[in-house]
Design an enzyme around this catalytic site. Structure first.
Site, mmCIF file in Angstrom:
data_model
loop_
_atom_site.group_PDB
_atom_site.id
_atom_site.type_symbol
_atom_site.label_atom_id
_atom_site.label_comp_id
_atom_site.label_asym_id
_atom_site.label_seq_id
_atom_site.Cartn_x
_atom_site.Cartn_y
_atom_site.Cartn_z
ATOM 1 N N GLU A 167 49.696 57.785 -13.322
ATOM 2 C CA GLU A 167 48.639 57.784 -14.326
ATOM 3 C C GLU A 167 48.919 58.843 -15.390
ATOM 4 O OE1 GLU A 167 46.397 55.495 -13.612
ATOM 5 O OE2 GLU A 167 44.464 55.978 -14.566
ATOM 6 N N LYS A 170 41.332 59.493 -7.707
ATOM 7 C CA LYS A 170 41.581 58.376 -8.624
ATOM 8 C C LYS A 170 41.468 58.945 -10.029
ATOM 9 C CE LYS A 170 40.429 53.576 -9.518
ATOM 10 N NZ LYS A 170 40.427 53.608 -10.972
ATOM 11 N N GLU A 217 43.929 60.553 -2.212
ATOM 12 C CA GLU A 217 44.177 61.350 -3.426
ATOM 13 C C GLU A 217 43.153 60.957 -4.479
ATOM 14 O OE1 GLU A 217 48.114 60.208 -4.941
ATOM 15 O OE2 GLU A 217 47.645 58.225 -4.179
ATOM 16 N N LYS A 221 34.706 54.711 -5.322
ATOM 17 C CA LYS A 221 34.324 55.182 -6.658
ATOM 18 C C LYS A 221 33.120 56.109 -6.620
ATOM 19 C CE LYS A 221 35.631 53.299 -10.172
ATOM 20 N NZ LYS A 221 35.945 52.005 -10.756
ATOM 21 N N CYS A 268 8.578 76.156 -37.392
ATOM 22 C CA CYS A 268 7.919 77.191 -38.197
ATOM 23 C C CYS A 268 7.692 76.765 -39.645
ATOM 24 C CB CYS A 268 8.711 78.494 -38.158
ATOM 25 S SG CYS A 268 10.241 78.435 -39.105
ATOM 26 N N ASP A 279 41.359 59.302 -13.983
ATOM 27 C CA ASP A 279 40.757 58.449 -15.001
ATOM 28 C C ASP A 279 41.597 58.506 -16.267
ATOM 29 O OD1 ASP A 279 38.986 56.654 -15.900
ATOM 30 O OD2 ASP A 279 37.309 58.053 -16.171
ATOM 31 N N CYS A 300 17.605 76.630 -39.656
ATOM 32 C CA CYS A 300 16.273 77.038 -40.068
ATOM 33 C C CYS A 300 16.410 78.449 -40.645
ATOM 34 C CB CYS A 300 15.351 77.046 -38.856
ATOM 35 S SG CYS A 300 13.908 78.099 -39.061
ATOM 36 N N TYR A 336 50.492 62.235 -13.249
ATOM 37 C CA TYR A 336 50.753 62.327 -11.805
ATOM 38 C C TYR A 336 51.264 60.967 -11.319
ATOM 39 C CZ TYR A 336 48.365 66.800 -10.925
ATOM 40 O OH TYR A 336 48.004 68.117 -10.892
ATOM 41 N N CYS A 373 11.664 73.322 -41.051
ATOM 42 C CA CYS A 373 11.807 73.533 -39.612
ATOM 43 C C CYS A 373 10.608 72.929 -38.885
ATOM 44 C CB CYS A 373 11.914 75.030 -39.320
ATOM 45 S SG CYS A 373 11.871 75.415 -37.564
HETATM 46 S S1 IVH Z 1 47.277 53.064 -6.731
HETATM 47 C C1 IVH Z 1 48.632 49.001 -5.735
HETATM 48 N N1 IVH Z 1 46.445 55.521 -6.978
HETATM 49 O O1 IVH Z 1 43.406 52.871 -10.803
HETATM 50 C C2 IVH Z 1 47.834 50.174 -6.080
HETATM 51 N N2 IVH Z 1 45.859 53.959 -8.668
HETATM 52 O O2 IVH Z 1 41.846 50.511 -10.232
HETATM 53 C C3 IVH Z 1 48.068 50.607 -7.447
HETATM 54 N N3 IVH Z 1 44.577 54.901 -10.504
HETATM 55 O O3 IVH Z 1 45.620 50.643 -12.311
HETATM 56 C C4 IVH Z 1 47.260 51.740 -7.890
HETATM 57 N N4 IVH Z 1 44.523 56.963 -9.751
HETATM 58 O O4 IVH Z 1 45.567 53.044 -13.185
HETATM 59 C C5 IVH Z 1 46.457 54.304 -7.515
HETATM 60 N N5 IVH Z 1 45.815 57.750 -7.114
HETATM 61 C C6 IVH Z 1 45.827 56.522 -7.636
HETATM 62 C C7 IVH Z 1 45.196 56.220 -8.855
HETATM 63 C C8 IVH Z 1 45.236 54.917 -9.345
HETATM 64 C C9 IVH Z 1 44.165 56.145 -10.737
HETATM 65 C C10 IVH Z 1 44.278 53.771 -11.401
HETATM 66 C C11 IVH Z 1 45.495 52.968 -11.793
HETATM 67 C C12 IVH Z 1 45.191 51.552 -11.363
HETATM 68 C C13 IVH Z 1 43.704 51.578 -11.248
HETATM 69 C C14 IVH Z 1 43.230 50.543 -10.260
#
Ligand code: IVH
Length: 671
Positions: free
Chosen positions: A174, A116, A114, A315, A412, A118, A427, A224, A409
């Site tokens: 998150e 990650k 899934e 990442k 010109c 931010d 300008c 989520y 400007c």
């Molecule tokens: S799992 C034991 N799943 O990434 C595992 N973390 O670098 C716990 N994060 O602190 C985290 N998306 O804030 C997991 N799909 C996802 C995530 C996720 C973002 C963040 C989370 C965690 C950090 C770790």
């Protein structure tokens, strides 16, 4: 109504509202328009106002109840909130997979995958199905109690759906700010001269750490789930994906991108697909998280220090990098807007070398306190222009120079003015300024305007610099010899361009109006004007009052249009263009009864089963206006698959939302 009947109605309303929240946030498939949802909320609010004894803390009206706090209290996480190991390359992913397979003594592993997200990690504690606490991660063992703020986030249910949930359930996930909401928040801050957030993550974190939940409630946050902490039962399933399915059933949103994949190759394929998809998502992600899907295998793998052995974050390359500001120059746009642009020591950001970054305007330069010579963070996200997010003042050299807005400007030499209270400096050279001229001609030739194929930016620049073209009408006076005198222009390309110019003469009134580049007149407004006035003469004659009669044209746009046609210079160019042979079919002004949608504004969003242009034309033929962004003036939003922020906004504003069937029904009813 009798007391018991009122109580029953209140219960019924809460159930309905919770159900529709679930449809909206978890299934991403709302059943009713926002107006109907608002009506339910209003009715509940009125009943609760009249009978305050019926208010319960989990009532949907009670999201923003709490008073501002003095400070956050500390929360101890019984099950610590862990972090993740990182992989920055496919090789590191292969190492991870090999480690897992060796430890488990298996040939192939099933992973759940899934995005990650931010944002920032949160732990949501439900007791007997009721949300009792929201806590930040903190150091993993101790976080902060942000319950009142978490309660304001619509995506987080105040009570779980269904039944049979464990007595204690800590859901982890998150909290994040969708891209659109972030841009709007920053744009508003910029306009008000306030500090902007560097990125959506900071914005989400800053919003959640407000002591006053009313402020958090105004921030577009979402959520989520991706795991769990304390549980009063042994297990909720045998696999990660299975448990997440259960959690989704409880009414908590889980990423729709969650997928189970097989082995290393499955992971690499998923990562490649997500890299492609990244920019089209509504929210920012900084990688993909892979987790061993089988919970028994997870247990066998266990943990090292603060991270599980069964999960890894693959990442994306960082979107921010450090570099230095070599200079700040000023660019002049089509409307004369003077934008400071930082020239940077080239640096790689997210796989692309960046050497320029926009500074937006002088207010922004002051706010961020950018000096020439500074070391700065640059950020490049998706297809947005790179930006300077922040200066490292401690690294400012002694000879750093202040950025000064020039009085004249740079292109010109005309005066630059910055009206009091406006952020943008301009300008005053108008089409006398070659920079504005170049931009005006590029716009004139662009695909959605006159669509002159082969007349690219570089060519326009040469034509203006060599003084072959001063205004759009000059384009149609060019001959083959002149064109062949330009760099990289052979006889064949010259011939092709002349043909393209000839071809472009056949156009539509709407395109022609758009091509003129009148300020604040985009494609949608050009369409409206063409439909409304039918002829160029009628439009030219219209004064500001008449223009304001046109649906969706306010005083500012009306003033720009009227001012444009008052300028003798503009009229001369228009006459020359018409003389060159530009023409369009007469705009049929259909009889009123054939235009049942006059005065209605539509926005199309998401993936629809037919090209948008086709649906747009159909709606316009019925008199409707079709615009690109949702505002209070929008009457209908037609939402297809994977509709994002526009749909959210429509919901916020209570605008009627139609799916394709709904649109069909509406069109049928007008026939
Ligand atoms: S799992 C034991 N799943 O990434 C595992 N973390 O670098 C716990 N994060 O602190 C985290 N998306 O804030 C997991 N799909 C996802 C995530 C996720 C973002 C963040 C989370 C965690 C950090 C770790």
């Amino acid at each position: 109504m009798k007391g018991s009947a009122i109580e029953a109605r209140v219960r019924d309303l809460r159930e309905q509202i919770d159900y529709h929240n679930y449809r909206y946030y978890v299934l991403d498939d709302p059943e009713i328009p926002d107006s109907e949802y608002d009506r339910l909320m209003r009715e509940l609010q009125e009943l609760e106002d009249a009978h305050p004894e019926l208010i319960t803390p989990d009532s949907p009206t009670q999201r923003v109840g709490a008073q501002p706090l003095k400070e956050f209290t500390e929360v101890r996480h019984v099950v610590p909130m862990l972090s993740l190991g990182n992989a920055f390359s496919n090789e590191e992913m292969a190492d991870f997979d090999e480690r897992v397979r060796k430890l488990l003594k298996v040939e192939q592993v099933e992973y759940s995958a899934e995005p990650k997200l931010d944002g920032l990690a949160i732990s949501l504690r439900y007791e007997n199905g009721i949300l009792v606490q929201g806590a930040t991660r903190g150091d993993g063992h101790r976080g902060e109690d942000v319950t009142s703020n978490v309660r304001t986030i619509g995506a987080i249910p105040l009570r779980l759906r269904g039944q049979g949930w464990p007595e204690v359930l800590e859901v982890r996930g998150e909290i994040f700010m969708p891209k659109k909401g972030f841009e709007e928040l920053n744009e508003r801050a910029r306009r008000k001269g306030e500090k902007t957030f560097a990125n959506p993550r900071n914005a989400a974190a800053g919003s959640l750490r407000q002591l006053d939940p009313k402020i958090t409630a105004r921030r577009p946050l979402s959520f989520y789930a991706y795991g769990w902490g304390e549980l009063s039962v042994e297990r909720l399933g045998d696999s990660y994906s299975g448990v997440m399915e259960v959690i989704r059933g409880y009414g908590l949103p889980v990423s729709p991108e969650l997928k189970v994949v097989s082995g290393l190759q499955g992971c690499l394929d998923y990562f490649a697909a997500m890299s492609e998809k990244r920019d089209s998502l509504d929210y920012e992600i900084d990688g993909v998280v892979f987790k061993v899907n089988d919970l028994e295998q997870q247990e066998r793998l266990g943990y090292v220090s603060r991270a599980p052995r069964w999960a890894i974050a693959r990442k994306f390359p960082a979107q921010e990098a450090l570099t230095t500001v070599k200079d700040v120059e000023f660019q002049v746009g089509r409307t004369g807007a003077v934008t400071p642009v930082a020239r940077l020591a080239p640096v790689e950001v997210g796989g692309v070398v960046v050497s320029n970054a926009t500074l937006h305007n002088m207010d922004e330069v002051r706010r961020k306190d950018v000096h020439i010579g500074d070391t700065v963070y640059v950020r490049r996200a998706g297809d947005v222009i790179p930006e300077i997010v922040r200066v490292l003042p401690e690294r400012r050299p002694g000879d750093a120079r202040e950025v000064v807005l020039p009085k004249h400007c740079p292109v010109c030499g005309s005066d630059i003015i910055k009206p009091e209270g406006e952020a943008v400096a301009r300008c005053t050279g108008g089409l006398y300024c070659p920079a504005q001229r170049k931009e005006a001609i590029k716009h004139f030739a662009s695909r959605r305007a006159m669509d002159i194929e082969g007349l690219g930016d570089k060519l326009v620049e040469q034509l203006v610099e060599q003084e072959l073209v001063h205004n759009p009408a000059d384009l149609y006076r060019l001959n083959k010899e002149q064109l062949m005198s330009l760099e990289r222009m052979g006889e064949k390309s010259a011939q092709n361009l002349l043909e393209a110019l000839e071809h472009s003469k056949e156009t539509t009134l709407a395109r022609f109006l758009y091509a003129l580049g009148i300020r604040e007149v985009g494609e949608a407004t050009s369409q409206t004007l063409a439909q409304y006035f039918g002829t160029l003469e009628a439009l030219e004659k219209a004064d500001e009052d008449a223009l304001q009669q046109v649906p969706d044209i306010g005083p500012i746009v009306a003033a720009h249009i009227a001012a444009f046609f008052r300028q003798p210079h503009n009229r001369e160019v228009i006459d020359a263009l018409l003389e060159a042979g530009i023409h369009w079919p007469t705009v049929e002004l259909p009889p009123e009864e054939a235009q049942p949608l006059v005065g209605k504004t539509f926005v199309l969003t998401g993936t629809l089963s037919r090209p948008r242009s086709e649906i747009k034309a159909e709606l316009q033929a019925l008199g409707a206006k079709v615009t690109g962004s949702v505002s209070k003036k929008t009457d209908y939003v037609v939402a297809g698959e994977a509709a994002g922020s526009k749909l959210d906004k429509a919901r916020d504003l209570g605008i009627t939302i139609l799916d394709e069937d709904g649109l069909k029904a509406l069109l049928a009813s007008t026939a």
